[in-house]
Design a protein around this motif. Structure first.
Motif, short mmCIF file in Angstrom:
data_model
loop_
_atom_site.label_atom_id
_atom_site.label_comp_id
_atom_site.label_asym_id
_atom_site.label_seq_id
_atom_site.Cartn_x
_atom_site.Cartn_y
_atom_site.Cartn_z
N VAL A 52 -25.05 3.71 28.73
CA VAL A 52 -23.82 4.44 28.43
C VAL A 52 -23.13 3.72 27.28
CG1 VAL A 52 -21.57 5.15 29.32
CG2 VAL A 52 -23.57 5.24 30.81
N PRO A 53 -22.84 4.42 26.19
CA PRO A 53 -22.23 3.75 25.03
C PRO A 53 -20.85 3.19 25.35
CG PRO A 53 -22.18 6.13 24.75
CD PRO A 53 -23.01 5.87 25.96
N VAL A 54 -20.47 2.19 24.58
CA VAL A 54 -19.17 1.53 24.75
C VAL A 54 -18.40 1.61 23.44
CG1 VAL A 54 -18.04 -0.71 25.08
CG2 VAL A 54 -19.91 -0.03 26.59
N MET A 55 -17.15 2.06 23.51
CA MET A 55 -16.26 2.06 22.35
C MET A 55 -15.21 0.98 22.57
SD MET A 55 -15.58 3.43 19.43
CE MET A 55 -16.37 5.04 19.41
N VAL A 56 -15.18 0.00 21.63
CA VAL A 56 -14.26 -1.13 21.77
C VAL A 56 -13.09 -0.96 20.81
CG1 VAL A 56 -14.03 -3.63 21.79
CG2 VAL A 56 -16.23 -2.60 22.38
N ILE A 57 -11.88 -1.09 21.35
CA ILE A 57 -10.66 -0.92 20.56
C ILE A 57 -9.97 -2.27 20.41
CG2 ILE A 57 -8.49 0.36 20.34
CD1 ILE A 57 -11.01 2.14 20.44
N ASP A 58 -9.83 -2.71 19.18
CA ASP A 58 -9.10 -3.95 18.89
C ASP A 58 -7.61 -3.64 18.82
OD1 ASP A 58 -8.63 -6.57 18.26
OD2 ASP A 58 -9.35 -6.46 16.20
N THR A 59 -6.77 -4.61 19.13
CA THR A 59 -5.32 -4.38 19.09
C THR A 59 -4.61 -5.55 18.44
OG1 THR A 59 -5.01 -5.38 21.28
CG2 THR A 59 -5.35 -3.00 21.22
N SER A 60 -3.40 -5.26 17.97
CA SER A 60 -2.54 -6.31 17.43
C SER A 60 -1.48 -6.64 18.46
CB SER A 60 -1.86 -5.81 16.15
OG SER A 60 -0.84 -6.70 15.75
N SER A 61 -1.14 -7.93 18.57
CA SER A 61 -0.13 -8.34 19.54
C SER A 61 1.25 -8.51 18.91
CB SER A 61 -0.54 -9.66 20.20
OG SER A 61 -0.76 -10.66 19.21
N SER A 62 1.38 -8.15 17.63
CA SER A 62 2.66 -8.32 16.94
C SER A 62 3.69 -7.33 17.49
CB SER A 62 2.50 -8.12 15.44
OG SER A 62 2.08 -6.80 15.17
N LEU A 63 4.97 -7.72 17.42
CA LEU A 63 6.05 -6.89 17.97
C LEU A 63 6.10 -5.52 17.32
CD1 LEU A 63 8.95 -9.49 18.35
CD2 LEU A 63 7.77 -8.25 20.17
#
Length: 641
Positions: A57-68
């Motif tokens: 099953v494919p995986v889509m990875v989402i990166d995020t920023s922790s800045s306000l």
């Protein structure tokens, strides 16, 4: 909460954590299998290949920023996640502390109810002289935050356990622990036990309470497409018998042994084994049967209802007999629990079904009460009703369990209803006796204490017919304060076979208000095409009537063309055959439909219009005949000359 992924849909994993904890490096190394030299602040969505994981099953990875400034975007992504990877840096203890002081509470605040995998990144930079075990570090946090599924340490630079981070994330989504296992009690959860019990019964073909070697083999082939070798079967039973002697008997693996095996699989981290079994038998992540195994949504008009077929009734009669172990013609609390022990839970423990049917002095449910509950559930939620029929062993085509009745307007034209279940709306002002009427219908004693009804409620029972058959009557109490909201819906009366208007016969104000409600409901029916038969019930007949009550009551019923009010006293137990009269009126829906003044005026107008059209039609016909006669006359005159 995000929709659970299917094989066609990628698992969506969101990676979050403090700045500098290695989020982007973790993602790039997993996707490219190389440690990046230049890492952008935030990566675009990254798809990991299907063949990277066993489930494909494919995986889509989402990166995020922790800045306000990006906090809104972060919250948006977290709410769409199937799983969340929270990162901390092994060389920065403060980032680990932030998991319990900020990140995990933040997920709860945002109501992100998905599995959480904690990843300790930069393992290669950790000071080994101050190293403590991962279990020591994470145990207190995992005790406080049960949503944490797995903790793992990794290093993108050294390529240590990078694919494993996303494997465990995907596994937590596809094979979640929470629905199956109570980590605190270290036991299977009730809904899991109930589903496995149903599967066990389905596989126990000879109904001897145990899975023989042949039945075990059939089960293995169905779930895993591979037979068990005789030595493997012996080995399985030995493992069970060593730990749980009652798990095996002379016939084979018992239910206790079957459940023990699944608990063992889960404890050893082999959740995919139990999930494979559940999914082969049609269960989803909530451990309910998926729609493919159930009744599709039924298409019907508002004035059509749904009832059980004779096939479903015969099945339920067999269920009742099977579970009435003590043979007292009633299902006690334990026997009823046993009926639904293969369903996710009992469907009748809460409103609108709780306390809706009659019980005996010991709280047991007779066959009539049992079938009344099924009739109520089928009328209100036919898809749920059929789902529960399947849970308790109905093996026929789900669509064969229910039928859609014909439209009520057709019943009026035919002057008869062929329904077996009638729904009666009970209207009336406060303190008129509505609740007492409903309670008396299911044999509850009269109470002098007035308790206002704030929510709609139902009672249901069988009503004997003159021909020896029974009809099911459902009484639905509509609180006075809820009437405006109900009638705001143009189709509100579509589901109503019968309307009863209750008033306190000792109070003129109660009668006046009941009459207003009758006119209001009748007008709604006339306007929207859902006219319903109506009866007036004069409750509290044991009290002194107000002056001129009989004349007022009779006058209104005569003016509107319905039966005279039915006097009853729930206190004295004098019901004047009111329930049979309600059913009789519902069976002949053309006889008790009230006419308002506005309705009469409309009918008179339509009659006048129809007569005018008839006069116009006759006049036109005379004109046409006259024209034809003139032409014949003119033709003859011309030919003679």
């Amino acid at each position: 909460m995000a929709t659970k992924p299917t094989p066609e849909k990628a698992v969506r994993i969101v990676v979050a954590g403090d700045r500098g904890t290695g989020k982007s490096s973790l993602i790039i190394t997993a996707a490219a299998e190389n440690f990046p030299t230049n890492v952008p602040p935030v990566l675009p969505p990254t798809r990991l290949p299907e063949d990277m994981f066993p489930d494909r099953v494919p995986v889509m990875v989402i990166d995020t920023s922790s800045s306000l400034e990006n906090r809104g975007k972060l919250a948006e992504e977290l709410k769409k996640a199937d799983a969340v990877v929270l990162t901390y840096a092994c060389d920065q203890p403060s980032t680990l502390d932030r998991l319990s002081t900020f990140w995990l509470p933040e997920l709860r605040r945002l109501e992100v109810n998905v599995p959480v995998i904690v990843a300790g990144c930069k393992l290669d930079l950790r000071d080994e002289q101050q190293a403590v075990s991962l279990e020591q570090v994470m145990s207190p946090i995992m005790q406080e935050f049960r949503e944490i599924e797995t903790c793992i340490e990794c290093s993108a630079y050294k390529h240590i356990q990078i694919p494993e981070v996303f494997y465990y994330s995907q596994k937590a989504v596809l094979h979640p622990t929470a629905p199956l296992f109570d980590q605190e009690r270290q036991t299977l959860k009730p809904r899991c036990v109930r589903a496995l019990k149903r599967i066990f019964i389905l596989c126990d073909h000879d109904r001897d309470g145990a899975l023989s070697d042949a039945e075990l083999n059939d089960f293995q082939v169905k779930c895993f497409n591979a037979p068990l070798q005789p030595s493997e079967i012996v080995g399985v039973k030995r493992v069970v018998q060593d730990k749980l002697p009652e798990g095996v008997n002379e016939h084979g693996l018992t239910l206790a042994g079957f459940l023990f095996l699944h608990a063992l699989f889960i404890e050893k981290g082999r959740l995919e084994t139990t999930w494979t079994v559940l999914r082969k038998f049609g269960y989803n992540n909530e451990i309910r049967l998926i729609s493919d195994h159930l009744l599709p949504e039924i298409k019907r008009t508002p004035d059509q209802s749904v009832e059980l077929t004779s096939e479903a009734v015969d099945f339920l009669r067999g269920v009742f007999t099977t579970f009435d172990v003590d043979g007292d013609d009633a299902l006690n609390e334990q026997e009823l629990e046993d009926v639904f022990s293969t369903a996710p839970e009992s469907p009748w423990s809460e409103a609108p079904y709780a306390n809706a049917a009659e019980t005996n002095a010991l709280g047991g449910l007779s066959f009539d009460g049992f079938m009344s509950q099924w009739a109520l559930m089928t009328l209100l939620n036919p898809v749920l009703s059929v789902e529960y029929l399947v849970y308790i062993g109905y093996v026929g085509d789900p669509s064969s369990a229910v039928r859609v009745t014909r439209k009520r307007r057709v019943d009026r034209k035919k002057q008869h209803s062929d329904r077996n279940v009638f729904q009666c709306f009970v209207f009336g002002p406060k303190e008129s006796g509505k609740s007492s009427l409903l309670d008396s219908f299911v044999g509850r004693p009269f109470s002098e204490v007035y308790t206002p009804t704030t929510e709609e409620r139902y009672t249901v029972n069988m009503v004997d017919q003159p021909d020896g058959t029974k009809k099911t009557l459902i009484l639905r109490e509509i609180p006075e304060d809820a009437i405006e909201k109900l009638l705001a819906n143009k189709e509100a009366l579509g589901a109503c076979d019968m309307a009863v208007f209750v008033h306190d016969s000792s109070k003129e104000a109660s009668w006046i208000r009941a009459t207003e409600l009758l006119v209001q409901v009748a007008s709604h029916g006339e306007t929207n095409g859902y006219e319903v038969p109506c009866l007036i019930v004069a409750a509290k007949d044991d009290l002194e009537p107000y002056p001129n009550a009989i004349e007022a009551l009779t006058g209104v019923s005569q003016d509107m063309g319905i039966q005279a009010p039915i006097p009853i006293s729930t206190k004295l137990g004098d019901f004047n055959n009111v329930f049979k009269r309600i059913v009789a009126a519902a069976e002949h829906p053309h006889l008790s439909i009230p006419e308002t003044e506005a309705g009469k005026t409309r009918k008179q107008y339509h009659r006048l219009v129809n007569r005018s059209l008839m006069v116009v039609s006759v006049g036109a016909a005379v004109a046409i005949v006259g024209l034809a006669a003139y032409r014949v006359y003119a033709t003859r005159k011309n030919s003679s000359s």
